[in-house]
Design a protein around this motif. Structure first.
Motif, PDB file in Angstrom:
ATOM      1  N   PRO A  87      12.841  13.294   2.106  1.00  0.00           N
ATOM      2  CA  PRO A  87      13.796  14.173   1.958  1.00  0.00           C
ATOM      3  C   PRO A  87      13.979  15.114   3.119  1.00  0.00           C
ATOM      4  N   GLU A  88      12.849  15.287   3.885  1.00  0.00           N
ATOM      5  CA  GLU A  88      13.021  16.378   4.769  1.00  0.00           C
ATOM      6  C   GLU A  88      13.858  15.793   6.042  1.00  0.00           C
ATOM      7  N   ASP A  89      14.092  14.468   5.903  1.00  0.00           N
ATOM      8  CA  ASP A  89      14.894  13.799   6.765  1.00  0.00           C
ATOM      9  C   ASP A  89      16.283  13.797   6.714  1.00  0.00           C
ATOM     10  N   THR A  90      16.642  14.482   5.617  1.00  0.00           N
ATOM     11  CA  THR A  90      18.186  14.702   5.277  1.00  0.00           C
ATOM     12  C   THR A  90      18.652  15.830   6.245  1.00  0.00           C
ATOM     13  N   ALA A  91      19.882  15.343   6.750  1.00  0.00           N
ATOM     14  CA  ALA A  91      20.615  16.062   7.836  1.00  0.00           C
ATOM     15  C   ALA A  91      21.819  15.380   8.299  1.00  0.00           C
ATOM     16  N   VAL A  92      22.641  15.900   9.237  1.00  0.00           N
ATOM     17  CA  VAL A  92      23.546  15.216   9.927  1.00  0.00           C
ATOM     18  C   VAL A  92      23.105  14.441  11.266  1.00  0.00           C
ATOM     19  N   TYR A  93      23.270  13.340  11.294  1.00  0.00           N
ATOM     20  CA  TYR A  93      22.655  12.626  12.750  1.00  0.00           C
ATOM     21  C   TYR A  93      23.649  12.530  13.857  1.00  0.00           C
ATOM     22  N   TYR A  94      23.370  12.815  14.647  1.00  0.00           N
ATOM     23  CA  TYR A  94      24.358  12.889  16.046  1.00  0.00           C
ATOM     24  C   TYR A  94      23.772  11.969  17.082  1.00  0.00           C
ATOM     25  N   CYS A  95      24.738  11.240  17.402  1.00  0.00           N
ATOM     26  CA  CYS A  95      24.524  10.299  18.584  1.00  0.00           C
ATOM     27  C   CYS A  95      24.843  10.992  19.984  1.00  0.00           C
ATOM     28  N   ASN A  96      23.958  10.781  20.971  1.00  0.00           N
ATOM     29  CA  ASN A  96      24.226  11.650  22.179  1.00  0.00           C
ATOM     30  C   ASN A  96      23.853  10.131  23.209  1.00  0.00           C
ATOM     31  N   ALA A  97      24.385  10.641  24.466  1.00  0.00           N
ATOM     32  CA  ALA A  97      24.748   9.719  25.423  1.00  0.00           C
ATOM     33  C   ALA A  97      24.730  10.835  26.781  1.00  0.00           C
ATOM     34  N   VAL A  98      23.866  10.462  27.721  1.00  0.00           N
ATOM     35  CA  VAL A  98      23.701  11.149  28.824  1.00  0.00           C
ATOM     36  C   VAL A  98      24.064  10.307  29.996  1.00  0.00           C
ATOM     37  N   TYR A  99      24.961  10.658  31.027  1.00  0.00           N
ATOM     38  CA  TYR A  99      25.168   9.948  32.111  1.00  0.00           C
ATOM     39  C   TYR A  99      24.881  11.016  33.392  1.00  0.00           C
ATOM     40  N   SER A 100      24.209  10.669  34.242  1.00  0.00           N
ATOM     41  CA  SER A 100      23.754  11.385  35.450  1.00  0.00           C
ATOM     42  C   SER A 100      24.220  11.033  36.663  1.00  0.00           C
ATOM     43  N   THR A 101      24.732  11.688  37.480  1.00  0.00           N
ATOM     44  CA  THR A 101      25.030  11.368  38.821  1.00  0.00           C
ATOM     45  C   THR A 101      24.667  12.586  39.689  1.00  0.00           C
ATOM     46  N   TRP A 102      25.497  13.417  40.237  1.00  0.00           N
ATOM     47  CA  TRP A 102      25.213  14.770  41.054  1.00  0.00           C
ATOM     48  C   TRP A 102      24.936  15.738  39.934  1.00  0.00           C
ATOM     49  N   ARG A 103      25.387  15.602  38.647  1.00  0.00           N
ATOM     50  CA  ARG A 103      25.640  16.436  37.614  1.00  0.00           C
ATOM     51  C   ARG A 103      25.288  15.755  36.390  1.00  0.00           C
ATOM     52  N   GLU A 104      24.979  16.399  35.176  1.00  0.00           N
ATOM     53  CA  GLU A 104      24.698  15.603  34.158  1.00  0.00           C
ATOM     54  C   GLU A 104      25.732  15.550  33.019  1.00  0.00           C
ATOM     55  N   TYR A 105      26.235  14.612  32.546  1.00  0.00           N
ATOM     56  CA  TYR A 105      27.316  14.535  31.478  1.00  0.00           C
ATOM     57  C   TYR A 105      26.692  14.264  30.234  1.00  0.00           C
ATOM     58  N   ASN A 106      27.049  15.203  29.322  1.00  0.00           N
ATOM     59  CA  ASN A 106      26.535  14.798  27.763  1.00  0.00           C
ATOM     60  C   ASN A 106      27.588  14.584  26.812  1.00  0.00           C
ATOM     61  N   TYR A 107      27.575  13.526  26.180  1.00  0.00           N
ATOM     62  CA  TYR A 107      28.558  13.242  25.229  1.00  0.00           C
ATOM     63  C   TYR A 107      28.038  13.111  23.828  1.00  0.00           C
ATOM     64  N   TRP A 108      28.765  13.595  22.814  1.00  0.00           N
ATOM     65  CA  TRP A 108      28.347  13.339  21.442  1.00  0.00           C
ATOM     66  C   TRP A 108      29.210  12.806  20.397  1.00  0.00           C
ATOM     67  N   GLY A 109      28.612  12.310  19.453  1.00  0.00           N
ATOM     68  CA  GLY A 109      29.357  11.661  18.217  1.00  0.00           C
ATOM     69  C   GLY A 109      29.679  12.917  17.237  1.00  0.00           C
ATOM     70  N   GLN A 110      30.442  12.235  16.295  1.00  0.00           N
ATOM     71  CA  GLN A 110      30.996  13.243  15.403  1.00  0.00           C
ATOM     72  C   GLN A 110      29.819  13.653  14.238  1.00  0.00           C
ATOM     73  N   GLY A 111      28.779  12.793  14.179  1.00  0.00           N
ATOM     74  CA  GLY A 111      27.800  12.999  13.180  1.00  0.00           C
ATOM     75  C   GLY A 111      27.952  12.261  12.064  1.00  0.00           C
ATOM     76  N   THR A 112      26.993  11.824  11.614  1.00  0.00           N
ATOM     77  CA  THR A 112      26.909  11.158  10.327  1.00  0.00           C
ATOM     78  C   THR A 112      25.753  11.549   9.177  1.00  0.00           C
ATOM     79  N   GLN A 113      26.157  11.775   8.043  1.00  0.00           N
ATOM     80  CA  GLN A 113      25.162  12.338   6.818  1.00  0.00           C
ATOM     81  C   GLN A 113      24.149  11.250   6.447  1.00  0.00           C
ATOM     82  N   VAL A 114      23.006  11.684   6.495  1.00  0.00           N
ATOM     83  CA  VAL A 114      21.934  11.132   5.863  1.00  0.00           C
ATOM     84  C   VAL A 114      21.295  11.800   4.723  1.00  0.00           C
ATOM     85  N   THR A 115      21.121  11.465   3.640  1.00  0.00           N
ATOM     86  CA  THR A 115      20.855  12.271   2.583  1.00  0.00           C
ATOM     87  C   THR A 115      19.472  11.183   1.835  1.00  0.00           C
TER      88      THR A 115
END
Length: 118
Positions: A87-115
């Motif tokens: 039950p403590e795993d219940t949350a909205v789960y978000y996907c993340n992707a990171v692309y690094s060059t001379w700076r770091e780019y972070n991308y996020w998904g919209q989230g999916t509910q896990v209950t």
């Protein structure tokens, strides 16, 4: 424009399993890291699992031995196999992707509910 689309969330009983998927579109590059974060009501977002392009993985202590992250680099897709859910795993789960060059780019998904029901 990079977009991350998640799928696979839902309602499951304690002890059950779910598999989350996340596919990135709109990119011409391979991400240095892809992973999953989660946010429960009233709590801060926390890292669940991360996988680098080289296959190195890192897990939160609370999910070690129960969750497995994997990637298909050619498809820019990351998966999270969740077993022995609690039950403590219940949350909205978000996907993340990171692309690094001379700076770091972070991308996020919209989230999916896990209950997880007890």
């Amino acid at each position: 424009q990079v977009q991350l689309v998640e799928s696979g969330g839902g309602l499951v009983q304690a002890g059950g399993s779910l598999r989350l998927s996340c596919t990135a579109s709109g990119s011409t590059f391979s991400f240095n890291a892809m992973g999953w974060y989660r946010q429960a009501p009233g709590k801060q977002r926390e890292m669940v699992a991360i996988c680098t392009s080289g296959g190195t993985t890192n897990y939160a202590d609370s999910v070690k031995g129960r969750f497995t992250i994997s990637r298909e680099n050619a498809k820019n897709t990351v998966y999270l196999q969740m077993n022995s859910l609690k039950p403590e795993d219940t949350a909205v789960y978000y996907c993340n992707a990171v692309y690094s060059t001379w700076r770091e780019y972070n991308y996020w998904g919209q989230g999916t509910q896990v209950t997880v029901s007890s």
